[in-house]
Design a protein around this motif. Structure first.
Motif, PDB file in Angstrom:
ATOM      1  N   GLU A   1       0.747  -1.191  -0.229  1.00 40.00           N
ATOM      2  CA  GLU A   1      -0.060   0.148   0.150  1.00 40.00           C
ATOM      3  C   GLU A   1       0.685   1.265   0.006  1.00 40.00           C
ATOM      4  N   GLU A   2       2.262   0.981  -0.219  1.00 43.89           N
ATOM      5  CA  GLU A   2       3.126   2.249  -0.113  1.00 43.89           C
ATOM      6  C   GLU A   2       2.971   3.243   1.223  1.00 43.89           C
ATOM      7  N   VAL A   3       2.982   2.330   2.294  1.00 40.77           N
ATOM      8  CA  VAL A   3       2.693   3.110   3.553  1.00 40.77           C
ATOM      9  C   VAL A   3       4.194   3.116   4.230  1.00 40.77           C
ATOM     10  N   ARG A   4       4.628   4.333   4.353  1.00 39.51           N
ATOM     11  CA  ARG A   4       5.852   4.270   4.925  1.00 39.51           C
ATOM     12  C   ARG A   4       5.978   4.160   6.832  1.00 39.51           C
ATOM     13  N   LEU A   5       6.580   3.691   7.366  1.00 36.04           N
ATOM     14  CA  LEU A   5       6.661   3.393   8.652  1.00 36.04           C
ATOM     15  C   LEU A   5       7.465   4.503   9.351  1.00 36.04           C
ATOM     16  N   ALA A   6       6.958   4.881  10.775  1.00 39.48           N
ATOM     17  CA  ALA A   6       7.597   6.030  11.403  1.00 39.48           C
ATOM     18  C   ALA A   6       8.619   5.372  12.376  1.00 39.48           C
ATOM     19  N   GLY A   7       8.083   3.867  12.406  1.00 42.49           N
ATOM     20  CA  GLY A   7       9.080   3.246  13.653  1.00 42.49           C
ATOM     21  C   GLY A   7       8.302   1.792  13.678  1.00 42.49           C
ATOM     22  N   ARG A   8       8.700   0.830  14.553  1.00 45.67           N
ATOM     23  CA  ARG A   8       8.136  -0.343  14.923  1.00 45.67           C
ATOM     24  C   ARG A   8       8.879  -0.898  15.960  1.00 45.67           C
ATOM     25  N   GLN A   9       8.159  -1.642  16.802  1.00 43.11           N
ATOM     26  CA  GLN A   9       8.695  -2.183  18.073  1.00 43.11           C
ATOM     27  C   GLN A   9       7.998  -3.496  18.257  1.00 43.11           C
ATOM     28  N   SER A  10       9.043  -4.465  18.749  1.00 49.60           N
ATOM     29  CA  SER A  10       8.350  -5.664  19.092  1.00 49.60           C
ATOM     30  C   SER A  10       7.793  -5.427  20.557  1.00 49.60           C
ATOM     31  N   LEU A  11       6.805  -6.181  20.757  1.00 49.16           N
ATOM     32  CA  LEU A  11       5.901  -6.168  22.157  1.00 49.16           C
ATOM     33  C   LEU A  11       6.885  -7.191  23.123  1.00 49.16           C
ATOM     34  N   ASN A  12       6.652  -6.532  24.440  1.00 54.47           N
ATOM     35  CA  ASN A  12       7.300  -7.694  25.284  1.00 54.47           C
ATOM     36  C   ASN A  12       5.936  -8.428  26.022  1.00 54.47           C
ATOM     37  N   LEU A  13       6.355  -9.413  26.880  1.00 57.01           N
ATOM     38  CA  LEU A  13       5.282 -10.159  27.293  1.00 57.01           C
ATOM     39  C   LEU A  13       3.953  -9.424  27.889  1.00 57.01           C
ATOM     40  N   ASP A  14       4.243  -8.683  28.864  1.00 61.08           N
ATOM     41  CA  ASP A  14       3.414  -7.859  29.456  1.00 61.08           C
ATOM     42  C   ASP A  14       2.332  -6.873  28.595  1.00 61.08           C
ATOM     43  N   ASP A  15       3.035  -6.406  27.294  1.00 63.13           N
ATOM     44  CA  ASP A  15       2.067  -5.817  26.585  1.00 63.13           C
ATOM     45  C   ASP A  15       1.095  -6.786  25.587  1.00 63.13           C
ATOM     46  N   ILE A  16       1.713  -7.899  25.420  1.00 62.95           N
ATOM     47  CA  ILE A  16       0.922  -8.795  24.743  1.00 62.95           C
ATOM     48  C   ILE A  16      -0.273  -9.497  25.600  1.00 62.95           C
ATOM     49  N   LEU A  17       0.020  -9.727  27.046  1.00 62.15           N
ATOM     50  CA  LEU A  17      -1.011 -10.107  27.815  1.00 62.15           C
ATOM     51  C   LEU A  17      -2.129  -9.037  27.916  1.00 62.15           C
ATOM     52  N   ALA A  18      -1.716  -7.654  27.940  1.00 63.55           N
ATOM     53  CA  ALA A  18      -2.713  -6.634  28.157  1.00 63.55           C
ATOM     54  C   ALA A  18      -3.481  -6.540  27.117  1.00 63.55           C
ATOM     55  N   VAL A  19      -3.005  -6.682  25.717  1.00 62.96           N
ATOM     56  CA  VAL A  19      -3.924  -6.829  24.553  1.00 62.96           C
ATOM     57  C   VAL A  19      -5.000  -7.997  24.691  1.00 62.96           C
ATOM     58  N   LEU A  20      -4.248  -9.166  25.075  1.00 61.31           N
ATOM     59  CA  LEU A  20      -5.235 -10.511  25.132  1.00 61.31           C
ATOM     60  C   LEU A  20      -6.408 -10.192  26.300  1.00 61.31           C
ATOM     61  N   ILE A  21      -5.933  -9.561  27.306  1.00 64.23           N
ATOM     62  CA  ILE A  21      -6.903  -9.146  28.482  1.00 64.23           C
ATOM     63  C   ILE A  21      -8.085  -8.296  27.833  1.00 64.23           C
ATOM     64  N   GLU A  22      -7.753  -7.452  27.376  1.00 62.53           N
ATOM     65  CA  GLU A  22      -8.539  -6.194  26.702  1.00 62.53           C
ATOM     66  C   GLU A  22      -9.688  -6.973  25.764  1.00 62.53           C
ATOM     67  N   GLN A  23      -9.001  -7.610  24.988  1.00 72.24           N
ATOM     68  CA  GLN A  23      -9.715  -8.444  23.847  1.00 72.24           C
ATOM     69  C   GLN A  23     -10.620  -9.446  24.810  1.00 72.24           C
ATOM     70  N   GLU A  24     -10.461 -10.036  25.779  1.00 71.96           N
ATOM     71  CA  GLU A  24     -11.296 -10.974  26.358  1.00 71.96           C
ATOM     72  C   GLU A  24     -12.329 -10.141  27.090  1.00 71.96           C
ATOM     73  N   ARG A  25     -12.056  -8.967  27.654  1.00 68.73           N
ATOM     74  CA  ARG A  25     -13.085  -8.203  28.435  1.00 68.73           C
ATOM     75  C   ARG A  25     -14.042  -7.533  27.420  1.00 68.73           C
ATOM     76  N   LEU A  26     -13.703  -7.418  26.207  1.00 67.18           N
ATOM     77  CA  LEU A  26     -14.432  -6.962  25.342  1.00 67.18           C
ATOM     78  C   LEU A  26     -15.384  -7.946  24.686  1.00 67.18           C
ATOM     79  N   ARG A  27     -14.905  -9.314  24.722  1.00 67.07           N
ATOM     80  CA  ARG A  27     -15.851 -10.336  24.318  1.00 67.07           C
ATOM     81  C   ARG A  27     -16.709 -10.710  25.200  1.00 67.07           C
ATOM     82  N   VAL A  28     -16.347 -10.721  26.425  1.00 63.25           N
ATOM     83  CA  VAL A  28     -17.438 -10.663  27.583  1.00 63.25           C
ATOM     84  C   VAL A  28     -18.497  -9.838  27.567  1.00 63.25           C
ATOM     85  N   ARG A  29     -18.096  -8.569  27.337  1.00 62.25           N
ATOM     86  CA  ARG A  29     -18.918  -7.370  27.325  1.00 62.25           C
ATOM     87  C   ARG A  29     -20.214  -7.669  26.530  1.00 62.25           C
ATOM     88  N   SER A  30     -19.742  -8.021  25.146  1.00 60.30           N
ATOM     89  CA  SER A  30     -20.656  -8.304  23.777  1.00 60.30           C
ATOM     90  C   SER A  30     -21.181  -9.525  24.009  1.00 60.30           C
TER      91      SER A  30
END
Length: 303
Positions: free
Chosen positions: A274-303
């Motif tokens: 898509e010819e989109v240039r990145l300003a930066g990138r970063q690999s996620l650590n364990l805590d970051d990934i867990l936070a994303v998964l927890i938030e997704q589960e919270r939204l799933r339960v809410r819905s």
């Protein structure tokens, strides 16, 4: 994962007045180290209690080392398992370590006195001391030596490094690596120490709200989960929704959009196309990934 599982949980549920565990369907591969990661109250310790038959599931089946729990006498199965709890009881505080050892070894036909003594020497533990007089770290090292002395096929570790100083922690890692050298042993551990998980685990199980949120091979996990930073007036939040594997889209200010994806390679290819240039990138650590998964589960339960 490995075709042969050391542990299988199939549609396991347990209901309590203030907590619902499951349904959980999970396989722990034989011959590897698997770490369960999750916040307090996610169900890690409850799962361990089920595996040790300290509590019973309301639904589902649990199979350990080819033996289905609840089918007859489990004594021989438990002789093949070592366990290090997170917390120790107070009933044996007045007991000397050597006395507890003498009692425990009677239950294990494969008890190895030389191995036990070697571990005490490596951990610098004197088992003639009363358990209640040991520091938290010393008690943990003693209990780990006790759990390893009968050469278990399956080792269950609940927060194994709790109370250990940095030197003792490194010694524990070395002992556990050596324990796995034979290739036919399995460790299932619960830990919140990121570096511990990164150094020991082959597979990572994320838990939250009493459920399994995902199971990942460690190296693939860290190579696949990345945050991309895109700075472009023409690239909108709606455009970001088409990025493969996107889990989080947020505006960080200054016209920059942060996109978290669990499919970093595919996302990068899409952005190039898509010819989109990145300003930066970063690999996620364990805590970051867990936070994303927890938030997704919270939204799933809410819905």
């Amino acid at each position: 994962m490995s075709e042969e599982a050391a542990i299988r949980l199939s549609h396991v549920e347990q209901s309590r007045p203030h907590f619902q565990l499951g349904p959980i369907t999970l396989e722990i591969p034989k011959g590897y180290v698997t770490a369960i990661v999750g916040p307090n109250g996610s169900g890690k310790s409850s799962t361990f209690r089920l595996l040790l038959e300290l509590s019973k599931p309301d639904k589902g089946e649990i199979t350990i080392l080819g033996h289905r729990l609840g089918d007859g006498d489990d004594t021989k199965l438990k002789q093949r398992i070592g366990y290090l709890p997170e917390l120790f009881g107070v009933h044996d505080k007045s007991m000397r370590g050597s006395y507890k050892t003498a009692f425990n070894r009677r239950w294990y036909p494969d008890w190895d006195l030389n191995r036990y003594r070697e571990l005490l020497r490596v951990f610098e533990v004197d088992d003639s001391i009363r358990l209640g007089s040991m520091s938290k770290g010393t008690r943990r090292k003693y209990e780990l030596a006790l759990a390893l002395a009968h050469h278990p096929e399956l080792l269950l570790l609940d927060e194994p490094s709790s109370g250990l100083d940095p030197l003792a922690w490194r010694t524990m890692l070395d002992v556990l690596h050596r324990f796995m050298d034979s290739g036919d042993r399995t460790i299932l551990m619960a830990s919140h120490i990121v570096e511990e998980v990164k150094r020991l685990a082959d597979y990572i199980v994320f838990m939250g709200h009493g459920r399994v949120l995902g199971v990942y091979e460690k190296d693939e996990l860290f190579s696949n989960w990345h945050a991309f930073y895109i700075h472009s007036e023409r690239f909108t939040r709606k455009d970001a929704e088409a990025i493969p594997g996107q889990c989080v889209i947020e505006e960080t200010g200054g016209g920059t959009i942060r996109v978290v994806t669990k499919e970093a390679f595919a996302a990068e290819q899409w952005l190039e196309k898509e010819e989109v240039r990145l300003a930066g990138r970063q690999s996620l650590n364990l805590d970051d990934i867990l936070a994303v998964l927890i938030e997704q589960e919270r939204l799933r339960v809410r819905s």
